[in-house]
Design a protein around this motif. Structure first.
Motif, mmCIF file in Angstrom:
data_model
loop_
_atom_site.group_PDB
_atom_site.id
_atom_site.type_symbol
_atom_site.label_atom_id
_atom_site.label_comp_id
_atom_site.label_asym_id
_atom_site.label_seq_id
_atom_site.Cartn_x
_atom_site.Cartn_y
_atom_site.Cartn_z
ATOM 1 N N GLN A 58 -2.008 3.605 7.351
ATOM 2 C CA GLN A 58 -1.844 3.641 5.890
ATOM 3 C C GLN A 58 -2.623 4.788 5.244
ATOM 4 O O GLN A 58 -3.264 4.621 4.215
ATOM 5 C CB GLN A 58 -2.333 2.307 5.301
ATOM 6 C CG GLN A 58 -1.555 1.093 5.755
ATOM 7 C CD GLN A 58 -0.206 0.993 5.076
ATOM 8 O OE1 GLN A 58 -0.108 1.063 3.874
ATOM 9 N NE2 GLN A 58 0.834 0.872 5.875
ATOM 10 N N LEU A 59 -2.557 5.968 5.871
ATOM 11 C CA LEU A 59 -3.350 7.091 5.343
ATOM 12 C C LEU A 59 -2.739 7.716 4.098
ATOM 13 O O LEU A 59 -3.428 8.349 3.318
ATOM 14 C CB LEU A 59 -3.529 8.161 6.423
ATOM 15 C CG LEU A 59 -4.399 7.753 7.616
ATOM 16 C CD1 LEU A 59 -4.534 8.902 8.595
ATOM 17 C CD2 LEU A 59 -5.774 7.293 7.155
ATOM 18 N N GLY A 60 -1.439 7.564 3.910
ATOM 19 C CA GLY A 60 -0.813 8.160 2.727
ATOM 20 C C GLY A 60 0.677 7.937 2.731
ATOM 21 O O GLY A 60 1.264 7.483 3.718
ATOM 22 N N LYS A 99 0.848 -1.214 0.000
ATOM 23 C CA LYS A 99 0.000 0.000 0.000
ATOM 24 C C LYS A 99 0.874 1.251 0.000
ATOM 25 O O LYS A 99 0.576 2.240 -0.679
ATOM 26 C CB LYS A 99 -0.911 0.006 1.238
ATOM 27 C CG LYS A 99 -2.046 -1.001 1.177
ATOM 28 C CD LYS A 99 -2.849 -0.970 2.478
ATOM 29 C CE LYS A 99 -3.886 -2.075 2.532
ATOM 30 N NZ LYS A 99 -4.492 -2.188 3.872
ATOM 31 N N ASN A 100 1.947 1.232 0.784
ATOM 32 C CA ASN A 100 2.843 2.397 0.835
ATOM 33 C C ASN A 100 3.520 2.644 -0.508
ATOM 34 O O ASN A 100 3.637 3.786 -0.945
ATOM 35 C CB ASN A 100 3.920 2.198 1.915
ATOM 36 C CG ASN A 100 3.403 2.547 3.291
ATOM 37 O OD1 ASN A 100 2.524 3.382 3.441
ATOM 38 N ND2 ASN A 100 3.928 1.889 4.310
ATOM 39 N N ILE A 105 -0.381 15.412 6.156
ATOM 40 C CA ILE A 105 -0.634 14.141 5.458
ATOM 41 C C ILE A 105 -1.105 14.470 4.046
ATOM 42 O O ILE A 105 -1.935 15.364 3.857
ATOM 43 C CB ILE A 105 -1.735 13.291 6.146
ATOM 44 C CG1 ILE A 105 -1.428 13.044 7.629
ATOM 45 C CG2 ILE A 105 -1.918 11.966 5.421
ATOM 46 C CD1 ILE A 105 -2.544 12.287 8.353
ATOM 47 N N GLN A 106 -0.570 13.730 3.073
ATOM 48 C CA GLN A 106 -1.132 13.757 1.711
ATOM 49 C C GLN A 106 -1.571 12.339 1.390
ATOM 50 O O GLN A 106 -0.829 11.389 1.612
ATOM 51 C CB GLN A 106 -0.085 14.235 0.704
ATOM 52 C CG GLN A 106 -0.639 14.309 -0.719
ATOM 53 C CD GLN A 106 0.365 14.886 -1.700
ATOM 54 O OE1 GLN A 106 1.045 15.861 -1.383
ATOM 55 N NE2 GLN A 106 0.461 14.302 -2.876
ATOM 56 N N SER A 107 -2.819 12.214 0.879
ATOM 57 C CA SER A 107 -3.399 10.871 0.755
ATOM 58 C C SER A 107 -4.089 10.661 -0.588
ATOM 59 O O SER A 107 -4.867 11.515 -1.028
ATOM 60 C CB SER A 107 -4.419 10.654 1.877
ATOM 61 O OG SER A 107 -5.085 9.421 1.702
#
Length: 915
Positions: free
Chosen positions: A759-761, A130-131, A781-783
């Motif tokens: 795992q928000l971004g 995911k990352n 945070i950038q997502s």
């Protein structure tokens, strides 16, 4: 050499299992630097699982036998005063870290464990995919990444460079988790073996102890085999002689001419590519760039960059073109090949090579700001290419003239050995590249054009550079004078202040001169800022060819805008620096651009502002934060309309008014005597006769306490982003220290909770963010998958929980305190860094020139109870001003009340109180 790493005396040895090691003993250093290079780049990805090497690099951080938790290695290294990171390149992966000097005994076993015994837990594997996908999504709007993918698709498809190196959830989902784990283990077992790895260490630990420690940590690595590095050619005949048209996202007109070479960058004795790029990239009068600028065909030229590997090298000549240059690209190419012909004919002129060698020697002898970690990373990889003797000579060899080697290198600079990229809006395209959806087309370069370029006509406007008049025969050090080790005020007329300090620390024949102009007619309105930007662009363009020789002889200058006006900064060797500063000053005061230059630089400013609006959401939010907090910082989105409408007459009027009334503050620091400084201050005062101004305020907005203000930034990007900024109530030492401490305490937990676990971004972090020395901290945070509301709720939930449970950090407080004190007490690494620190101190009225020392003392004196009280006040929203900036991306906007929303930037700045 000023750097603490002396590579000429490096110690080399090989462990019985085949691991090659290079050691640099640095007895005076207080840090250790470690890098392991592994021949395990993306070239070694299986064809049906591209991106696997990148995924493997990520997974090594996700737990090992002795540190099983994800990212535990990061926290462990931080506890020992350092940081750890890694990257995956084409042929190599690299793992590197720094730590306190003596802490290498504790950290190296953990580093070895991470490389030798990763766990490959399936939950962590799912999270890292995911990352990596978030990282991939983050780069989808990046023109450089899009260009890179097109490069891959247009090289020889049999070469491993053609593979997709990043990986994403689509490429990895072709295999289930168990199969991916099996493949990761197999790749790790094959490539992460002693013969396929090289270690470089710079440490104050004595060599015998270091050698014993390395043997203990890495002696049990399996021997394995050196990975194959024999690849097919990067380009066959099919991939040369082609033109690739590319439609970019940003407004850009670029032409990149690529010459396909063997690995000539590895010739460290003659360094032919350094010599060739030095001449093609010349910017002085008579140069290729100067000619193209006169024709209004090009704005910029960079020579020598391009991808490279152990057996290949792209030599790029990259042009930033005007519209007229794009229409006349064949003539630009003709000028390039005419200039290359001049270089070929001059290969026998030995003096040119020796002048370049002299410049190399000067740069090396008086090198500043050497990054030790960067060096050990470089040398870990160099061990695969060079032998022990060569490794010790790489940085000390300045270039040995060899006409045959130069002629051989130049033999590759022919029209039939080029690839041409044309990057511009509106070019004809027929294809879309994989993964990044960039549009492009491949066509053959016209054979008639190639034939004409093979025999270019001589161009009388082009000439190779003459001998450099700024190169001195010797560089002497002055004798120190009592009392001048810190800035002394030599002059103060109310509208003119001049400060001087001698370098009595670095013993270098260098110095810096700063001359700042505060003038309201260049700072107090959008129109005045627009006028300043255009005038500065035209001025710098006017000076570029004239003073380029000074630049390459180690005399550098910058003329740049700031909140209250602009600054002229010169730096480098003190020989002739005051003469250069005087000449530049004359140009600053007297230069008036003509209408053609005005229109040209107005168009460039419009293009630059439009491009800045395409920056990534987090970058846009932090840029807007500065605009909202700093009174005289303007937003590109507001400047655009004004710069679009500004007339030549308005620009002239602003410039004339700016030089009728202004304030000057100047600072001279380095290898000068006080008499030389007094003489220069008199020249400066005389040249700038019409002053009569006062210093202008660097005020910052006073954000309300008790509830957040909200501001949306509209971005052309699918990702959402949020920045939460907390502004301290004062710039006092206590408020500054508390902000710094709390940000450091929360940085790692914030990253782990919101990036690793939730795992928000891909972009998640914190920062200490002062504005004009007023402290504050930011969480961001950038997502690609969450709306701003979810991001902000996650941030505030995390903050309230951590602030209310601050007692948990009591155990970590001594380590955080120690690391922060170490950062604040760090000595200036270079003369220029010291000059800049003293210059900033003058700007903030820190006339004791010891704010960092005082801050370190305040951090030492902080009790954990003070931190608790600060955290409780933050949790109750009683202490700090709050501002939330967000970009919605493809999601819904953040719901906010009208009263708490900033809609108009100018209205906000008119109504907000200021500190």
């Amino acid at each position: 050499m000023n750097n603490i790493i002396n590579l000429e005396n490096a110690h080399h040895f090989t462990l019985p299992n085949g691991l090659g090691v290079m050691l640099c003993h640095t007895p005076e250093a207080n840090e250790s630097f470690i890098s392991m290079a592994v021949r395990a780049g993306h070239f070694y990805d299986p064809d049906d699982c591209q991106g696997l090497a990148h995924l493997l690099e990520h997974m090594l951080f996700m737990g090992s036998r002795h540190l099983p938790k994800p990212n535990a290695i990061n926290g462990f290294i931080e506890q020992h005063g350092g940081t750890i990171n890694a990257w995956t390149g084409t042929e190599y992966a690299n793992y590197h870290y720094s730590c306190s000097g003596d802490a290498i005994a504790q950290t190296l076993p953990a580093f070895a464990d991470m490389l030798r015994q990763p766990l490959f837990e399936e939950d962590a594997l799912t999270n890292e995919i995911k990352n990596i996908h978030a990282e991939f999504e983050f780069k989808k709007k990046d023109d450089l990444r899009r260009l890179y993918q097109i490069h891959k698709e247009t090289c020889n498809p049999e070469h491993p460079f053609a593979k997709f190196s990043v990986g994403n959830s689509d490429t990895f989902s072709k295999h289930d988790c168990a199969e991916l784990k099996r493949r990761l283990k197999a790749l790790h077992q094959t490539l992460y073996c002693a013969r396929n790895m090289r270690l470089c260490v710079a440490s104050p630990m004595p060599i015998p102890q270091l050698e014993a420690l390395i043997t203990q940590c890495f002696g049990s690595l399996i021997q394995g085999e050196l990975a194959n590095d024999r690849w097919p050619p990067l380009y066959t005949e099919n991939e040369l002689g082609i033109q690739i048209n590319i439609n970019p996202l940003q407004s850009a007109r670029r032409m990149i001419v690529t010459f396909a070479l063997p690995a000539l960058q590895n010739d460290y004795v003659t360094k032919p590519l350094n010599y060739i790029s030095h001449l093609i990239g010349d910017e002085g009068e008579g140069s290729l760039l100067a000619y193209l600028k006169e024709q209004d065909w090009a704005l910029n030229l960079i020579a020598g960059s391009g991808i490279e590997g152990d057996s290949f090298k792209d030599f790029n000549v990259s042009f930033q073109l005007t519209q007229e240059g794009l229409e006349n690209k064949a003539l630009v190419l003709e000028a390039l090949f005419s200039y290359i012909e001049l270089i070929k004919k001059a290969a026998s002129e030995e003096w040119r090579f020796h002048e370049k060698s002299q410049l190399n020697a000067l740069a090396l002898e008086y090198e500043e700001n050497v990054k030790p970690l960067g060096l050990v990373i470089e040398y870990a990889q160099h061990q695969f290419i060079f032998d022990k003797h060569e490794l010790n000579l790489l940085r000390s060899t300045i270039g040995s003239y060899n006409e045959g080697i130069l002629e051989n290198a130049l033999s590759y600079f022919t029209p039939d050995n080029i690839r041409l990229k044309i990057i511009a809006k509106g070019v004809k395209t027929t294809k879309t590249c994989a993964f990044y959806e960039a549009e492009y087309e491949i066509e053959q370069i016209d054979q008639n054009l190639l034939r004409s370029l093979a025999s270019p006509k001589p161009n009388p406007a082009l000439a190779l550079p003459p001998p450099n008049p700024y190169l001195a025969s010797e560089y002497k050090l002055i004798l120190p004078e009592f009392g001048f080790n810190i800035p002394n005020k030599l002059l103060d007329d109310g509208d003119f202040r001049f400060w001087f300090a001698q370098d009595q620390q670095f013993h270098s024949p260098k110095g810096d001169i700063y001359i700042s102009f505060d003038t309201s007619y260049f700072s107090d309105s959008l129109l005045s800022v627009a006028a300043k930007r255009i005038w500065l662009g035209a001025l710098n363009d006017h000076l570029q060819a004239k003073y380029y020789r000074a630049e390459i002889a180690g005399l550098h200058y910058r003329i740049y805008g700031h909140q209250a006006g602009f600054t002229l900064h010169t730096r480098g060797f003190t020989n002739q620096q005051t003469l250069l500063a005087s000449q530049l000053l004359d140009a600053v005061v007297n230069f008036i651009p003509d209408e053609k230059a005005f229109e040209h630089h107005k168009a460039l400013q419009i293009q630059s502002l439009h491009n800045s609006l395409l920056n990534k959401p987090t970058n846009r939010l932090f840029s807007r934060l500065s605009v909202l907090i700093q009174r005289n910082t303007q937003a590109p989105v507001e400047l655009l309309d004004v710069i679009d409408d500004i007339s030549y007459e308005q620009m002239l009027s602003c410039r004339a008014q700016a030089f009728k009334q202004y304030f000057i503050e100047a600072f001279m620091h380095g290898n000068w005597t006080s008499d030389e400084a007094k003489h220069f201050s008199s020249i400066l005062r005389e040249r700038c006769g019409e002053r009569g101004g006062a210093p202008l305020s660097r005020a910052v907005s006073k954000l309300p306490v008790g509830g957040a203000l909200y501001h949306e930034v509209v971005c052309n990007h699918d990702d959402s982003a949020v920045v939460l900024y907390l502004q301290a109530p004062s710039p006092s030492l206590t408020d500054t220290a508390l902000c710094m401490v709390l940000e450091q305490m929360l940085a790692a937990p914030f990253f782990n909770a919101l990036r690793t676990e939730k795992q928000l971004g891909y972009i998640v972090g914190t920062g200490y963010v002062p504005h004009n020395q007023h402290p504050g901290m930011a969480f961001y945070i950038q997502s690609p998958q969450c709306e701003p509301k979810v991001l902000l709720e996650a941030m505030t939930t995390f903050l309230f929980q951590q602030l209310n449970e601050i007692e948990f950090y009591r155990f970590y407080w001594p380590t955080i305190q120690q690391n922060l004190i170490k950062q604040l007490e760090e000595r200036d690494l270079t003369l220029s860094m010291k000059s800049q620190r003293l210059w900033v101190s003058l700007g903030t009225q820190d006339l004791g020139f010891n704010r960092n020392t005082k801050l370190a003392e305040r951090v030492k004196a902080l009790s954990f109870e003070e931190i608790q009280e600060f955290a409780q006040q933050l949790a109750k929203r009683e202490r700090c001003g709050e501002l939330v900036l967000f970009s919605r991306g493809k999601f819904d906007a953040l719901p906010t009340s009208e009263k708490r929303t900033i809609n108009s930037i100018s209205q906000f700045k008119q109504e907000i109180p200021y500190y």
